[in-house]
Write a protein that holds these residues in place. Structure first.
Motif, mmCIF file in Angstrom:
data_model
loop_
_atom_site.group_PDB
_atom_site.id
_atom_site.type_symbol
_atom_site.label_atom_id
_atom_site.label_comp_id
_atom_site.label_asym_id
_atom_site.label_seq_id
_atom_site.Cartn_x
_atom_site.Cartn_y
_atom_site.Cartn_z
ATOM 1 N N PRO A 29 -10.366 -5.020 -0.539
ATOM 2 C CA PRO A 29 -9.837 -5.144 0.833
ATOM 3 C C PRO A 29 -10.932 -5.132 1.900
ATOM 4 C CG PRO A 29 -8.457 -3.675 -0.432
ATOM 5 C CD PRO A 29 -9.662 -3.961 -1.286
ATOM 6 N N ARG B 98 -3.113 -7.774 8.541
ATOM 7 C CA ARG B 98 -2.969 -8.546 7.298
ATOM 8 C C ARG B 98 -1.873 -7.956 6.423
ATOM 9 N NH1 ARG B 98 -6.644 -12.301 5.701
ATOM 10 N NH2 ARG B 98 -6.505 -13.043 3.546
ATOM 11 N N ALA B 99 -1.784 -6.632 6.371
ATOM 12 C CA ALA B 99 -0.753 -5.982 5.563
ATOM 13 C C ALA B 99 0.643 -6.267 6.113
ATOM 14 C CB ALA B 99 -1.005 -4.480 5.511
ATOM 15 N N LEU C 52 -3.825 -7.808 1.188
ATOM 16 C CA LEU C 52 -5.183 -7.259 1.253
ATOM 17 C C LEU C 52 -6.004 -7.667 0.031
ATOM 18 C CD1 LEU C 52 -4.366 -3.636 2.479
ATOM 19 C CD2 LEU C 52 -5.224 -5.547 3.851
ATOM 20 N N VAL D 250 1.074 -5.410 1.333
ATOM 21 C CA VAL D 250 -0.123 -4.763 0.806
ATOM 22 C C VAL D 250 -0.908 -5.709 -0.104
ATOM 23 C CG1 VAL D 250 -0.993 -2.857 -0.606
ATOM 24 C CG2 VAL D 250 0.915 -2.464 0.956
#
Length: 312
Positions: free
Chosen positions: A224, A260-261, A269, A266
């Protein structure tokens, strides 16, 4: 201490590491192109690596997967030369002939990584820009750039964005020194386990496998932050207006991760992780194999003997 800083052995390790990494990156360069495109272009769908590369070739031409090869190779050569040199110089200074441990490998790896980041980040900022120039992005908000080469990219970035822009992504890069540090800790640890006190050279297959395992663990653990590093180096993001540069960097990283998440979940990432693992694991495995062979042959040819080499 001075003799250890400018030791011939450190120089051999540095040259071998640089040569091995340049060769390995050239072989697997298209995989890195697919990874970088997925990280930066949020609207590009995460397909399999061959599908991404097929799209790039179809839209941008047969040589598009190798766009930006020269600046990447230049940056990689400088970066790995600095890292390998600092790693083996500091390790030799610390150990003075004693057996190393995983904790020493980790600490020395982090220290070498910090020096490397501070010295070579401008090269990586420029090569990220050049590698993505001319790409057909799915995200319409990305502004096109027009750099004629490495020197022109340096000049335009300094004139338009300021000297500080050359160190975009430095903070996550400093956090990411854990990546090569973890990689070298695992690699050196596995080497000691395979030797089990016997002074022997590992087989090519053994070196390849432990190099791949070490890089796979390090990459998955830090991916990430690698994505955020690529976005920051590309330079097309909104920076929070904070008086403190450290606070601004932390808010930027947090904002990019959260954004982004929220958009992709999740798993967003880890977008491009398949391409990154495929590229980085194969590249690292081949790099370590070439590095060990080049260093070993050089020491033998120069008559230094294997003990000098194996004690590290």
């Amino acid at each position: 201490m001075t003799s250890e800083v400018f030791s011939y052995e450190s120089l051999v390790h540095a040259v071998a590491g640089a040569a091995g990494s340049m060769t390995a990156m050239t072989v697997f360069f298209p995989l890195d192109t697919a990874r970088l495109r997925l990280q930066v272009d949020e609207n590009r769908k995460a397909k399999s690596t061959p599908a991404i590369l097929a799209d790039i070739v179809k839209e941008e031409g047969l040589l598009a997967p190798y766009r930006g090869w020269f600046p990447v190779i230049c940056s990689l050569c400088c970066s790995n030369f600095v890292y390998f040199y600092c790693f083996h110089w500091m390790k030799a200074s610390w150990l003075k002939g004693r057996q190393s441990t995983p904790s020493i490998d980790l600490i020395v790896g982090i220290a070498a990584g910090v020096i490397n980041v501070l010295l070579t980040t401008p090269l990586w900022v420029v090569n990220t820009r050049l590698k993505l120039q001319g790409s057909k992005f799915r995200n319409a908000d990305i502004r096109p750039t027009n750099y004629s080469g490495i020197l022109d990219a340096f000049e335009q970035i300094i004139c338009k964005e300021g000297v500080g822009a050359l160190w975009n992504g430095t903070f996550p890069s400093l956090l990411l020194v854990l990546n090569p540090a973890i990689q070298f800790m695992i690699y050196e640890g596995l080497k000691r386990q395979l030797r089990r006190g016997a002074h022997r050279e590992l087989s090519s297959l053994e070196v390849f496998i432990i190099g791949a395992v070490a890089k796979a663990v390090a990459t998955a653990a830090t991916y990430p932050l690698q994505t955020i590093q690529s976005i920051l180096r590309f330079g097309q993001f909104n920076t929070p207006k904070e008086k403190s540069k450290l606070l601004s960097s932390l808010k930027t990283i947090k904002g990019l991760l959260v954004n982004r998440a929220r958009k992709h979940g999740v798993l967003g990432l880890f977008k491009g992780l398949e391409a990154k693992l495929l590229q980085t694991v194969l590249t690292a495995a081949l790099m370590f194999l070439l590095y060990e062979k080049i260093a070993s042959c050089t020491f033998k040819v120069m008559g230094l003997g294997s003990p000098h080499y194996k004690k590290h």
